[in-house]
Design an enzyme around this catalytic site. Structure first.
Site, PDB file in Angstrom:
ATOM      1  CG  ASP A  98      -2.084  -0.865   1.124  1.00  0.00           C
ATOM      2  OD1 ASP A  98      -2.377  -1.324   0.011  1.00  0.00           O
ATOM      3  OD2 ASP A  98      -2.723  -1.114   2.159  1.00  0.00           O
TER       4      ASP A  98
HETATM    5  O1  CEZ Z   1      -2.612  -2.550   5.247  1.00  0.00           O
HETATM    6  C1  CEZ Z   1      -2.244  -3.769   4.620  1.00  0.00           C
HETATM    7  C2  CEZ Z   1      -3.289  -4.008   3.583  1.00  0.00           C
HETATM    8  O2  CEZ Z   1      -4.526  -4.265   4.209  1.00  0.00           O
HETATM    9  O3  CEZ Z   1      -0.964  -3.655   4.040  1.00  0.00           O
HETATM   10  C3  CEZ Z   1      -0.553  -4.671   3.168  1.00  0.00           C
HETATM   11  C4  CEZ Z   1      -1.548  -4.819   2.050  1.00  0.00           C
HETATM   12  O4  CEZ Z   1      -1.188  -5.847   1.163  1.00  0.00           O
HETATM   13  C5  CEZ Z   1      -2.904  -5.109   2.625  1.00  0.00           C
HETATM   14  O5  CEZ Z   1      -3.838  -5.211   1.592  1.00  0.00           O
HETATM   15  C6  CEZ Z   1       0.828  -4.336   2.666  1.00  0.00           C
HETATM   16  O6  CEZ Z   1       0.936  -3.008   2.318  1.00  0.00           O
HETATM   17  O7  CEZ Z   1      -1.560   2.099   4.376  1.00  0.00           O
HETATM   18  C7  CEZ Z   1      -0.669   1.702   5.142  1.00  0.00           C
HETATM   19  O8  CEZ Z   1       0.438   2.219   5.230  1.00  0.00           O
HETATM   20  C8  CEZ Z   1      -0.971   0.530   6.053  1.00  0.00           C
HETATM   21  O9  CEZ Z   1       0.138   0.137   6.776  1.00  0.00           O
HETATM   22  C9  CEZ Z   1      -1.438  -0.613   5.297  1.00  0.00           C
HETATM   23  O10 CEZ Z   1      -0.460  -0.917   4.324  1.00  0.00           O
HETATM   24  C10 CEZ Z   1      -1.718  -1.894   6.077  1.00  0.00           C
HETATM   25  C11 CEZ Z   1      -2.300  -1.649   7.449  1.00  0.00           C
HETATM   26  O11 CEZ Z   1      -1.488  -2.268   8.385  1.00  0.00           O
HETATM   27  C12 CEZ Z   1      -3.703  -2.101   7.653  1.00  0.00           C
HETATM   28  O12 CEZ Z   1      -3.825  -3.343   8.189  1.00  0.00           O
END
Ligand code: CEZ
Length: 786
Positions: free
Chosen positions: A472
């Site tokens: 993300d």
């Molecule tokens: O969210 C997860 C996502 O739900 O991060 C994973 C992604 O593949 C999942 O779909 C890897 O990026 O936006 C941020 O910076 C957050 O840290 C998100 O990346 C992360 C959160 O921990 C939510 O659970």
């Protein structure tokens, strides 16, 4: 003292201070609650968006569930003060807010309850939480037994802080007619249209009691007075609580029970805490849960609900913690994701598809429905949206407003697991109608999604990343429209290969041609442009700079491209050996395998906000378990059993005490990460995020079933290919597969040249168990070289 009891269904620790953030969670169809061993609690319910009924004492921002959530003295929690009326001693259950040391302390994370057992000066307490299946309501039981050999006069004060409910309207009072403290509020808003959305909200928070208290208090500030939370004036300065209302003041819910206990006597109280809309709902809660036998009935119903979370495998290995985790806790976590979709109304598409990949092993019909729902939201271009809307009126929020390019990849990934598990190839012919009213079969839609992935590549054949892929916060590699993702290119190849296999089985080899060729092209492009000598680069930026390469001092190597190059077939055996060596020497740490290394210490404007995260946290070089699980899956795919075992076991804390303390987490769920950067930040390395929302759960479960135990569906058979770590001399499992029970026994036999498999008494030429019918029972014996 710590460990599993109750055949692995309960995990207990004996200190509220050794691992202060150690937590457990309970959920039901409408809510979730996570409690720490010290008594802090974070709860949410769906109306239909996530909402709270116990708040911080100040205005809280709404966001997604975050890792390493801080707690503070006034954090919401569920407590009970206890005062000895004879000598004035004050302490509290379970530990906060008074923080007085107990003579004995036990925090028990159970699959269906969270409980504390605490002893103070000859008094034995039990403070226990359970949830019903369908109501937003916490069912609390308080028990005290006097073992002090003398008569005791006590005041018990259940204390449920409610916090700052609203800047528009908040108040609280005790309602004799309803039997409890009722806190009322109006969820703040400013737009007229929100009024119509919110007017039926459950804007009250209630603490209902089975027995009328001797006194109560509903005004937080007055209750605390000058004593503060450690010695609230409301308790310290008066025999009885002040019976104070809150009128546009911060509400709270405190009750007082005065009890006299002779030696050996016991006393019990029950409470219901939760939100409600109006008097009628409160009355309904009361008559449902605060009548004799109601908690017991709710517990039975909850046990039935959890029975659906029973996994498809029971294992017995030389590692009892793994057994407990795999048999009870991991499928429970998988079920939580799949049954309530992480309590969101717009799960990220990749999350929904992977969470339901896990659900394929527990409740395939639910997984199937989720997949069809996702596909019905496909765009006419073939692209998948960033999030899947689950209820009417839901909107794409937070991260789903940022364009990511990987969502189509997860369609075949889901299908591979789902079809292997169920054999339900008929799914491929199901017609799916999209929002434009276009009807196309599942197969046609996935074809289109694969073509979309192939089209979203640059002239080199590398996949555009836009503002993120699986990762993300990797949002600035390609925001100008040119940057590409190495991982996505390899993931596209893998997805295409999976789909080609499914498509060929479904419609003949010719139907798969374009995908076989597409996968080859992606792999070739990755090998031509991303191989950096010893490993694959993570991507190439808008300005044509490759990153995740040896020339980088930070973010030199990323795990995901290596894992997916093994899965996609891009890495030939020589390259595989090289990249494995690179991962081993640069990413493997004492707490698991890191997602990248070295972590970034400063913003890289051509990579994005991932580089602004604290070094070793989350995507910036933690042991990001979701990524570690991809690696694990890849290691099993290439048959690297011992390396796989080390990666797998590092996802679970303990049993070593130091490991448990360092991670600070109970082995009752797999967290989204453990802190990395063990070289730069050894003090915090290994620390758990305590966040149980993670794609890891589904992948880890899949890896246990199909990798470690090697029991994967294939057509109408079950392929037998266990990959035990070499230090195990045996293991056994009971696998439930398509309605049949398969008993597996694996033994190491010294001197045996190759694995051999005997099914129902017959040695097999090919390790495929056939003739599986619902209700059947099979016995499989595997001998592996010792
Ligand atoms: O969210 C997860 C996502 O739900 O991060 C994973 C992604 O593949 C999942 O779909 C890897 O990026 O936006 C941020 O910076 C957050 O840290 C998100 O990346 C992360 C959160 O921990 C939510 O659970």
């Amino acid at each position: 003292q710590y460990g599993f009891t109750d055949d692995g269904r309960r995990f207990t620790i004996d200190s509220p201070t050794a691992m202060p953030h150690a937590s457990a969670f309970l959920w039901n169809r409408r809510m979730m609650l996570q409690a720490t061993c010290r008594g802090f609690a974070s709860a949410q319910f769906m109306q239909p968006e996530p909402a709270k009924y116990a708040h911080a004492p100040t205005l809280e921002a709404r966001s997604f569930m975050q890792p390493e959530q801080p707690v503070y003295a006034h954090h919401p929690g569920r407590f009970c003060y206890v005062k000895d009326e004879d000598d004035g001693t004050l302490f509290s259950l379970p530990h906060e807010p008074v923080r007085a040391p107990a003579d004995a302390f036990a925090f028990e994370a159970g699959v269906d309850t969270i409980a504390w057992r605490i002893e103070h000066d000859g008094l034995a307490f039990e403070w226990r939480l359970a949830l019903p299946v369908d109501d937003v309501a916490e069912l609390w039981t308080l028990r005290v037994r006097n073992r002090s050999k003398r008569t005791r006069r006590l005041s018990l004060y259940p204390y449920f802080p409610v916090g700052y409910m609203s800047w528009m309207n908040q108040s609280a009072t005790w309602r004799e007619d309803l039997g409890g403290i009722v806190c009322s509020s109006i969820t703040p808003y400013q737009k007229v249209e929100d009024y119509f959305v919110q007017r039926d909200f459950m804007d009250r928070t209630v603490l209902l009691h089975a027995n009328a208290p001797d006194a109560w208090d509903a005004r937080q500030f007055a209750f605390e007075g000058e004593g503060g939370l450690h010695a609230p004036a409301g308790i310290a300065d008066a025999v009885l609580l002040g019976r104070r209302d809150a009128d546009y003041e911060m509400p709270t819910a405190v009750l007082q029970y005065r009890v006299v206990l002779a030696d050996g006597d016991a006393h019990e109280e029950r409470f219901v805490f939760g939100p409600a809309r109006d008097d009628a709902q409160i009355q309904a809660l009361r008559s449902k849960y605060l009548v004799p036998g109601a908690f017991e009935a709710a517990a039975a119903a909850y046990a039935e609900y959890l029975a659906a979370a029973r996994g498809c495998i029971d294992i017995h290995t030389p590692d009892p913690w793994l057994d407990a985790f795999a048999n009870h806790w991991l499928p429970r976590q998988v079920y939580y994701h799949g049954d309530v979709n992480r309590l969101t109304t717009d799960p990220q598409t990749r999350n929904l598809l992977q969470d339901h990949m896990g659900m394929a092993y527990l409740q395939p019909a639910t997984a199937r429905a989720a997949f069809l729902r996702a596909l019905s939201q496909q765009a006419s271009s073939g692209a998948m949206p960033d999030g899947i809307l689950l209820v009417d009126g839901a909107q794409l929020k937070y991260i789903n407003q940022v364009p990511h390019t990987d969502h189509c990849v997860w369609l075949p990934v889901f299908l591979q697991a789902y079809l292997d598990e169920t054999g339900d190839d008929a799914l491929l012919d199901v017609p799916v109608t999209d929002s434009q009213g276009h009807v196309a079969s599942v197969a046609a839609r996935v074809d289109k999604a694969m073509h979309w992935l192939l089209s979203a590549r640059d002239a080199r054949g590398l996949g555009y990343i836009a503002q993120g892929d699986w990762c993300d916060p990797m949002n600035m590699v390609g925001y100008k429209g040119r940057g590409v993702s190495g991982w996505l290119t390899l993931a596209t190849a893998h997805a295409l290969r999976l789909w080609a296999g499914i498509r060929a089985r479904h419609a003949g080899i010719a139907a798969a041609d374009a995908f076989v060729q597409g996968a080859r092209d992606c792999n070739d492009a990755a090998n031509a442009h991303l191989w950096d000598g010893d490993w694959y680069a993570r991507g190439i930026t808008d300005d044509d700079v490759a990153f995740g390469v040896r020339g980088d001092t930070e973010g030199r190597i990323y795990l995901n491209p290596q894992s997916w190059a093994m899965l996609s077939g891009a890495a030939d055996p020589a390259r595989r050996a090289q990249l494995l060596a690179a991962v081993e020497s640069q990413l493997v740490s004492p707490h698991g395998v890191a997602m990248l290394d070295p972590p970034y210490t400063a913003m890289r404007e051509d990579v994005g906000r991932l580089t602004q995260k604290f070094p070793g946290s989350a995507e910036n070089g933690s042991i990001y378990n979701h990524a570690a699980a991809f690696y694990l899956h890849a290691l099993y795919a290439v048959g690297d059993a011992d390396r796989a075992w080390r990666v797998l076991r590092a996802m679970l804390p303990g049993p070593d005490a130091n490991d448990l303390l360092q991670r600070g987490q109970l082995p009752v769920f797999v967290p989204n990460y453990y802190r990395g950067d063990w070289r730069g930040h050894p003090r915090t390395a290994g620390r758990s995020s305590q966040l149980f929302n993670t794609g890891t759960a589904a992948w880890l479960y899949r890896c246990l079933i199909e990798g470690l135990f090697g029991l994967r569906g294939e057509g109408d058979a079950l392929r037998i290919a266990p990959q035990l770590p070499s230090h195990w001399s045996q293991a056994s499992a009971l696998r439930r597969f398509r309605g049949a029970d398969v008993e597996l026994q694996v033994r190491r036999v010294p001197g045996l040249p190759a694995m051999r498999v005997r099914a129902d008494g017959q040695w097999l030429d090919t390790p495929l168990l056939r003739g599986i019918v619902a209700g059947g029972r099979h016995r499989v014996d595997v001998e592996v070289p010792g």
